[in-house]
Design a protein around this motif. Structure first.
Motif, mmCIF file in Angstrom:
data_model
loop_
_atom_site.group_PDB
_atom_site.id
_atom_site.type_symbol
_atom_site.label_atom_id
_atom_site.label_comp_id
_atom_site.label_asym_id
_atom_site.label_seq_id
_atom_site.Cartn_x
_atom_site.Cartn_y
_atom_site.Cartn_z
ATOM 1 N N LEU A 22 43.399 37.852 30.062
ATOM 2 C CA LEU A 22 44.080 38.786 30.453
ATOM 3 C C LEU A 22 43.255 40.220 30.733
ATOM 4 N N ALA B 116 41.174 39.892 33.761
ATOM 5 C CA ALA B 116 41.722 40.111 34.984
ATOM 6 C C ALA B 116 42.056 41.564 35.331
ATOM 7 N N ARG B 117 42.213 42.268 34.339
ATOM 8 C CA ARG B 117 42.287 43.760 34.782
ATOM 9 C C ARG B 117 40.799 44.185 35.255
ATOM 10 N N LEU B 118 39.922 43.599 35.142
ATOM 11 C CA LEU B 118 38.379 44.011 35.589
ATOM 12 C C LEU B 118 38.095 43.234 36.792
ATOM 13 N N GLY B 119 38.985 42.635 37.510
ATOM 14 C CA GLY B 119 39.078 41.543 38.459
ATOM 15 C C GLY B 119 37.985 40.560 38.579
ATOM 16 N N LEU B 120 37.701 40.222 37.138
ATOM 17 C CA LEU B 120 36.944 38.761 36.830
ATOM 18 C C LEU B 120 38.071 37.909 36.480
ATOM 19 N N VAL C 9 47.288 31.911 32.411
ATOM 20 C CA VAL C 9 47.020 33.199 32.981
ATOM 21 C C VAL C 9 45.485 33.168 33.522
#
Lengths: 356, 356
Positions: B25, B28-32, B48
């Motif tokens: 999670l 994902a916030r960092l576009g990874l 996720v």
């Protein structure tokens, strides 16, 4: 479905862009999973969702299979075709409800609804022909803006009119579509309120933020807004009025102009809103979790603000600033989009500027 | 790989439990995006993550395909079999490094390493036979705890010895495995420090929290810890010493006993740690994002604490309290586990108790 959906339930999200992606991340925190529906393959939200359907809005079979596979349906953009919604709603509840969606999809309906709520909106007149545009220009005057009642997917369909003699060009710019002529509102600031309403009617609003736009795109949202408390209280109260009048369930974004005569409602979006991204860093419960809680019949969370925040959008080539921003101490959010086209929202940055 | 991995890169995570899930999670916030490797089908993190490999730790082909599919590999638990790590490391870097992992996997090696760093540990003696247990008991005395040097996956392999006459039973309890006899440390509190070190050697620690256990499982972590500042500063400094000595990259969890004679290091975990979950609600950048930043070669984020927080674990049937907790105003985190077995960590709650 009036009871809370238990952990393990599946939320269907129409649209798989960054808003769907951040909804899916918030849902995961609560043990809920998401199923994305998007005509485009591999949308940003699919990377963090348990399932994704790639199909057109006209694909009845895919829409129905999607609806059956989920427990509740929500959307990340307000222009989902009506026929698609009809198919889904025959099988699963859609939250926020159809009335909220229909109202926000049509600028004229939206303004009439807001006036019925006793709220101030920009002076405006319906325009469905070139002749009506002439009459509307006499009534509203210039400068004014001609806007199509319904938005296309590209967000176009607006023409500014500074001289009545240029009416023909404006009418061409909106391709003769049913439109609204809006008088120009002199405003000192644009404020937005991110509000939420639960299945049980509970209402909670985040602190209003002040927005700054560039080239028609939101650039920053700042909280606190730095405006008189009485005015911000009004903004929150009118948001509650809108939520109740629509029997709304979910998060709403209400955009307001601050004018010498008081607040004028610009428009509302029946969904999580770009101007609410600051809540991810400024509050224990962000707008995305608040929306998930509401549509799943959960109690709303505590949206109290613990920190002052400035949110800045990263648009197009702004993404080249990521290395520098990553080192800046701010909270960075990237949307997993491969290509940085001009005007495309690639991410945002939340910077804490102090304790609340 | 000394440069920062760009957005769009893939992190391989060994283990798909709640720690892997929360890492995914944060990534994902960092576009990874993340690729999970776990022998169990449908682990919590897979819901996720962009990809999941279900295969045994002995499956060379699956391990190698996994390694080739990702850009860097990390782990959410420290007992990954050595042979599996060897296969992966031949293809992609593993962070934190093998030395950190090897040191933490063996209680005797860990204690020797900590002593080499000049840090206090519990009095202890190596035990590799029944005879050595007798000698160790004479040296260390009772009460003491016999612990296997290496942990099984079930976390068992400990026996408390209050009477030297009960040594046989203890030796049986650890199945005669190579062990360590640890003297009992009289401590007033257990504190843990969640530290991070970047590829460039930058070190950052979150504020130490004080832990309360029940039945051998972490129950709550509270920040601020309510202990003397000098002591907490020592805790942070010694964590930095451990990070540097190991040439560490990533987040570490260091558990410390507060004794009348000062801090005694209990153990460290070379990964994100349950006692660091409070950072999700108390800081702009949480331990999970900090770990992702570190292993991807990004600058560390700002781990300053904006709020006081109490983290409470939801274990087994605690999950029945979810409806009440959802309404409590606290930030709820559920791990997407279907079955609530006794002792199983199902989620946690972070409650803001005030501004920092």
């Amino acid at each position: 479905m009036n009871e809370a959906l238990p952990p393990g339930s599946v939320i269907g999200i129409l649209g798989g862009g960054q808003l769907g992606r951040m909804l899916a991340l918030a849902a995961a925190r609560l043990g809920l999973s998401c199923h994305i529906y998007d005509p485009a393959p591999a949308p940003p939200a699919a990377q963090v969702a348990a399932a994704c359907t790639t199909a057109d809005w006209e694909d009845a079979e895919a829409l129905e299979a999607f609806a059956r596979a989920v427990d509740v349906v929500t959307y990340e953009f307000e222009n989902v075709p009506t026929a698609a919604l009809d198919r889904i709603e025959a099988i699963r509840p859609i939250r926020p409800n159809r009335r909220a969606l229909a109202t926000s999809q049509d600028r004229l309906t939206e303004k009439a609804f807001l006036e019925d709520c006793g709220l101030a909106v920009a002076p405006h007149a319906a325009v469905s022909s070139r002749d009506e545009l002439g009459a509307a220009l006499e009534e509203i005057g210039t400068p004014s803006i001609l806007k199509t009642r319904r938005l296309g997917y590209d967000g176009k369909g607006q023409a500014r009119i500074t001289d009545p003699a240029r009416a023909d060009a404006a009418w061409e710019a909106v391709s003769g579509a049913p439109s609204v002529l809006e008088g120009f509102v002199e405003f000192g600031a644009e404020v937005s309120v991110i509000g939420a309403r639960g299945v049980d009617g509970q209402v909670a609003c985040f602190d209003p933020g002040v927005n700054r736009h560039e080239d028609g795109i939101l650039r920053t949202t700042t909280v606190p807004a730095g405006l008189p408390v009485a005015l911000l209280t009004d903004a929150v109260l009118l948001t509650g009025k809108v939520l109740n009048a629509l029997d709304y369930v979910g998060v709403i974004g209400v955009e307001l102009f601050v004018t010498p005569g008081g607040l004028v409602v610009n428009e509302f979006a029946p969904r999580v809103h770009n101007s609410g991204h600051w809540t991810q860093t400024g509050c224990a419960i962000c707008q995305f979790e608040q929306h998930v809680r509401a549509i799943c019949g959960w109690p709303l969370g505590d949206g109290a603000r613990h920190s002052d925040v400035v949110m800045e959008n990263l648009i197009g080539a702004d993404v080249d600033r990521v290395p520098e921003l990553a080192a800046s101490g701010a909270a960075l959010h990237l949307y997993g989009k491969a290509e940085a086209r001009p005007g495309r929202k690639m991410g945002h940055v939340n910077r804490i500027t102090g304790p609340a």
